[in-house]
Design an enzyme around this catalytic site. Sequence first.
Site, mmCIF file in Angstrom:
data_model
loop_
_atom_site.group_PDB
_atom_site.id
_atom_site.type_symbol
_atom_site.label_atom_id
_atom_site.label_comp_id
_atom_site.label_asym_id
_atom_site.label_seq_id
_atom_site.Cartn_x
_atom_site.Cartn_y
_atom_site.Cartn_z
ATOM 1 N N VAL A 64 -10.187 10.800 -2.255
ATOM 2 C CA VAL A 64 -10.600 12.020 -2.947
ATOM 3 C C VAL A 64 -9.421 12.825 -3.500
ATOM 4 C CG1 VAL A 64 -10.772 13.644 -0.968
ATOM 5 C CG2 VAL A 64 -12.359 13.829 -2.894
ATOM 6 N N SER A 69 -8.983 -0.180 3.741
ATOM 7 C CA SER A 69 -8.772 1.173 4.250
ATOM 8 C C SER A 69 -9.688 2.225 3.622
ATOM 9 C CB SER A 69 -7.306 1.583 4.017
ATOM 10 O OG SER A 69 -7.108 1.899 2.657
ATOM 11 N N GLY A 106 0.818 -1.215 0.000
ATOM 12 C CA GLY A 106 0.000 0.000 0.000
ATOM 13 C C GLY A 106 0.849 1.262 0.000
ATOM 14 N N GLU A 145 -10.399 8.570 11.738
ATOM 15 C CA GLU A 145 -11.797 8.191 11.516
ATOM 16 C C GLU A 145 -12.443 7.681 12.806
ATOM 17 O OE1 GLU A 145 -14.431 7.720 8.995
ATOM 18 O OE2 GLU A 145 -13.329 9.482 8.370
ATOM 19 N N TYR A 167 -15.702 1.251 8.941
ATOM 20 C CA TYR A 167 -14.226 1.321 8.990
ATOM 21 C C TYR A 167 -13.764 1.931 10.312
ATOM 22 C CZ TYR A 167 -9.553 3.251 8.065
ATOM 23 O OH TYR A 167 -8.227 3.594 8.165
ATOM 24 N N SER A 227 -6.572 5.399 13.223
ATOM 25 C CA SER A 227 -7.013 6.441 12.287
ATOM 26 C C SER A 227 -7.861 7.509 12.958
ATOM 27 C CB SER A 227 -7.849 5.752 11.195
ATOM 28 O OG SER A 227 -8.594 6.705 10.482
ATOM 29 N N ARG A 254 -10.735 18.092 6.089
ATOM 30 C CA ARG A 254 -9.781 17.104 6.584
ATOM 31 C C ARG A 254 -8.437 17.781 6.844
ATOM 32 N NH1 ARG A 254 -13.746 14.701 6.764
ATOM 33 N NH2 ARG A 254 -14.260 12.557 6.183
ATOM 34 N N GLY A 298 -18.553 13.987 -4.480
ATOM 35 C CA GLY A 298 -19.662 13.999 -3.527
ATOM 36 C C GLY A 298 -19.662 15.290 -2.716
HETATM 37 P P1 NAP Z 1 -3.629 1.295 1.440
HETATM 38 O O1 NAP Z 1 -2.798 1.968 0.414
HETATM 39 O O2 NAP Z 1 -5.074 1.045 1.157
HETATM 40 O O3 NAP Z 1 -2.918 -0.095 1.796
HETATM 41 C C1 NAP Z 1 -3.593 -1.107 2.502
HETATM 42 C C2 NAP Z 1 -2.743 -2.352 2.483
HETATM 43 O O4 NAP Z 1 -3.448 -3.383 3.206
HETATM 44 C C3 NAP Z 1 -2.474 -2.923 1.078
HETATM 45 O O5 NAP Z 1 -1.136 -3.341 1.025
HETATM 46 C C4 NAP Z 1 -3.405 -4.120 1.013
HETATM 47 O O6 NAP Z 1 -2.940 -5.154 0.180
HETATM 48 C C5 NAP Z 1 -3.358 -4.581 2.468
HETATM 49 N N1 NAP Z 1 -4.454 -5.479 2.807
HETATM 50 C C6 NAP Z 1 -5.774 -5.311 2.546
HETATM 51 N N2 NAP Z 1 -6.467 -6.381 2.999
HETATM 52 C C7 NAP Z 1 -5.576 -7.235 3.543
HETATM 53 C C8 NAP Z 1 -5.671 -8.509 4.149
HETATM 54 N N3 NAP Z 1 -6.851 -9.126 4.284
HETATM 55 N N4 NAP Z 1 -4.558 -9.113 4.595
HETATM 56 C C9 NAP Z 1 -3.352 -8.489 4.452
HETATM 57 N N5 NAP Z 1 -3.172 -7.285 3.880
HETATM 58 C C10 NAP Z 1 -4.286 -6.664 3.430
HETATM 59 O O7 NAP Z 1 -3.582 2.096 2.833
HETATM 60 P P2 NAP Z 1 -2.543 3.212 3.345
HETATM 61 O O8 NAP Z 1 -3.071 4.540 2.965
HETATM 62 O O9 NAP Z 1 -1.180 2.802 2.965
HETATM 63 O O10 NAP Z 1 -2.753 3.097 4.919
HETATM 64 C C11 NAP Z 1 -1.983 2.180 5.695
HETATM 65 C C12 NAP Z 1 -2.737 1.877 6.984
HETATM 66 O O11 NAP Z 1 -2.952 3.086 7.702
HETATM 67 C C13 NAP Z 1 -4.110 1.265 6.793
HETATM 68 O O12 NAP Z 1 -4.335 0.388 7.884
HETATM 69 C C14 NAP Z 1 -5.057 2.445 6.902
HETATM 70 O O13 NAP Z 1 -6.342 2.020 7.325
HETATM 71 C C15 NAP Z 1 -4.343 3.265 7.947
HETATM 72 N N6 NAP Z 1 -4.541 4.714 7.892
HETATM 73 C C16 NAP Z 1 -4.350 5.378 6.730
HETATM 74 C C17 NAP Z 1 -4.474 6.768 6.692
HETATM 75 C C18 NAP Z 1 -4.237 7.549 5.434
HETATM 76 O O14 NAP Z 1 -4.651 8.720 5.393
HETATM 77 N N7 NAP Z 1 -3.552 6.982 4.434
HETATM 78 C C19 NAP Z 1 -4.793 7.458 7.890
HETATM 79 C C20 NAP Z 1 -4.950 6.730 9.065
HETATM 80 C C21 NAP Z 1 -4.813 5.364 9.070
HETATM 81 P P3 NAP Z 1 -3.395 -5.285 -1.382
HETATM 82 O O15 NAP Z 1 -2.372 -4.466 -2.117
HETATM 83 O O16 NAP Z 1 -3.295 -6.749 -1.610
HETATM 84 O O17 NAP Z 1 -4.780 -4.757 -1.473
HETATM 85 O O1 F7E Z 2 -12.552 11.091 1.692
HETATM 86 C C1 F7E Z 2 -15.196 13.424 0.605
HETATM 87 C C2 F7E Z 2 -15.616 12.272 1.486
HETATM 88 O O2 F7E Z 2 -12.033 8.800 0.841
HETATM 89 C C3 F7E Z 2 -12.270 12.356 2.228
HETATM 90 C C4 F7E Z 2 -8.529 6.910 4.519
HETATM 91 O O3 F7E Z 2 -7.139 6.906 4.305
HETATM 92 O O4 F7E Z 2 -8.396 8.945 5.781
HETATM 93 C C5 F7E Z 2 -9.008 8.348 4.658
HETATM 94 O O5 F7E Z 2 -10.422 8.330 4.818
HETATM 95 C C6 F7E Z 2 -13.517 13.231 2.172
HETATM 96 C C7 F7E Z 2 -14.788 12.563 2.721
HETATM 97 O O6 F7E Z 2 -10.743 9.765 2.813
HETATM 98 C C8 F7E Z 2 -15.565 12.322 -2.830
HETATM 99 O O7 F7E Z 2 -17.028 12.271 1.698
HETATM 100 C C9 F7E Z 2 -16.174 14.028 -1.641
HETATM 101 O O8 F7E Z 2 -15.459 13.461 3.539
HETATM 102 O O9 F7E Z 2 -10.308 10.627 0.574
HETATM 103 P P1 F7E Z 2 -11.395 10.026 1.380
HETATM 104 P P2 F7E Z 2 -11.360 9.498 4.265
HETATM 105 O O10 F7E Z 2 -12.732 8.955 4.186
HETATM 106 O O11 F7E Z 2 -11.155 10.739 5.063
HETATM 107 C C10 F7E Z 2 -8.637 8.297 7.035
HETATM 108 C C11 F7E Z 2 -7.862 9.037 8.096
HETATM 109 C C12 F7E Z 2 -8.373 6.843 6.995
HETATM 110 O O12 F7E Z 2 -7.964 6.237 7.987
HETATM 111 C C13 F7E Z 2 -8.827 6.109 5.783
HETATM 112 O O13 F7E Z 2 -8.171 4.846 5.671
HETATM 113 O O14 F7E Z 2 -13.806 13.535 0.823
HETATM 114 N N1 F7E Z 2 -15.468 13.208 -0.831
HETATM 115 N N2 F7E Z 2 -16.258 13.500 -2.880
HETATM 116 C C14 F7E Z 2 -15.065 12.135 -1.539
HETATM 117 N N3 F7E Z 2 -14.313 11.073 -1.182
HETATM 118 C C15 F7E Z 2 -14.043 10.150 -2.146
HETATM 119 N N4 F7E Z 2 -13.266 9.098 -1.826
HETATM 120 N N5 F7E Z 2 -14.514 10.300 -3.425
HETATM 121 C C16 F7E Z 2 -15.283 11.357 -3.828
HETATM 122 O O15 F7E Z 2 -15.686 11.443 -4.981
#
Ligand code: NAP
Ligand code: F7E
Length: 325
Positions: free
Chosen positions: A188, A83, A12, A126, A148, A124, A216, A210
């Site tokens: 997004v 995620s 990821g 969230e 989530y 997170s 954020r 949306g």
């Molecule tokens: P990401 O790009 O969606 O990566 C998620 C990873 O989890 C991918 O490598 C995916 O593998 C793997 N995965 C999914 N289902 C699995 C399973 N059943 N068993 C093992 N691996 C699995 O997410 P990210 O943005 O790098 O985020 C990393 C972590 O931080 C996640 O836990 C996310 O929820 C958390 N987080 C993210 C954010 C953010 O803003 N990015 C903020 C707070 C927390 P595949 O490639 O096979 O799908």
């Molecule tokens: O949405 C609004 C949507 O999907 C952000 C994940 O990494 O951060 C992420 O979760 C906002 C929301 O991220 C669209 O309604 C509008 O309010 O980019 P997002 P998220 O839901 O904040 C947290 C910290 C995590 O932990 C999660 O893993 O944007 N929005 N229009 C939209 N969002 C999407 N995806 N697509 C739209 O068209």
Amino acid sequence: MTKTAFITGISGQDGSYLAELLLGKGYHVVGMVRRSPQDVYPRIEHLRDRITLVQADLTDQAGLIRVLSASQPDEVYNLGAQSFVAASWEQPVLTAETTGVGVARLLEAVRLVCPHARFYQASSSEMFGNAATTPQDENTPFHPRSPYGVAKAFGHHLTVNYRESFGLFACSGILFNHESPRRGREFVTRKISRQVACIRLGSEEQLRLGNLHARRDWGFAGDYVEAMWLMLQQESPRDFVVGTGVDHSVADFVEVAFAHAGLDWRRHVLIDETLKRPAEVDLLRADPTKACEELGWKLSVEFEALVRMMVDADTEEVNQAKGNA
Ligand code: NAP
Ligand code: F7E
């Protein structure tokens, strides 16, 4: 002695940046991937000859025990998850199994196989969801608004519980949104940067979104993996909020991205009601004081620079794809 780090979710966004960071610090990096018939993991292909990949899944207890036994890590980073918040309403049970119960399976495997390993849980913002106060810090109560967020709250509490019950060096990083050119295209920010690049290069006309009013706290993923590593280098295990302390709306992101490409967003953006969520999180903003003061964590990329970085990277990628077509 060389340390071994074990990363779930290495394929990821965060997994790829964390692997680069740890390789740079001299770690042996073991990455857990799900079996893929293509055996291609685009975000880490450039690292393939320097890391060890093992196959397992967060839904399979025996597999986790097997791969941890074989690698005997010093540090375990649990980044694997379903995620995408929007998908969690369509697949709540899968999300609970992976993002929630998966943490229990991994903690159990660590406890049984390598109890001295340090453990990082990717929690997170969230979990705060409909937060009663802004900004949010380590003491803000959780009110998750999506399956989530609920699953992440379970993983967070269980991480704290294993620290308190079994003395594991287990930390929960409560990270706010962090983005990069490696962000999944369904989120997004990347959806916007990608479509702006396509519109700029003439292959698309519209961007359907949306809720533009959601706010954020967006930072750069490369900065956030540094915080993960820092948490596991402390004398004692603690939990930290990580974010920029500044919030922006989706509309702000749109405006900066289109302006950077020399476009007027009003001519291209359409509101699609089907993209709005059953329950929205209106505003998240971090108070990262504890991470800054106790970890010495610092940001290197501000909001506008992040937007420009993503638009430029997508423009280059789309341009190259056109050239190859
Ligand atoms: P990401 O790009 O969606 O990566 C998620 C990873 O989890 C991918 O490598 C995916 O593998 C793997 N995965 C999914 N289902 C699995 C399973 N059943 N068993 C093992 N691996 C699995 O997410 P990210 O943005 O790098 O985020 C990393 C972590 O931080 C996640 O836990 C996310 O929820 C958390 N987080 C993210 C954010 C953010 O803003 N990015 C903020 C707070 C927390 P595949 O490639 O096979 O799908
Ligand atoms: O949405 C609004 C949507 O999907 C952000 C994940 O990494 O951060 C992420 O979760 C906002 C929301 O991220 C669209 O309604 C509008 O309010 O980019 P997002 P998220 O839901 O904040 C947290 C910290 C995590 O932990 C999660 O893993 O944007 N929005 N229009 C939209 N969002 C999407 N995806 N697509 C739209 O068209």
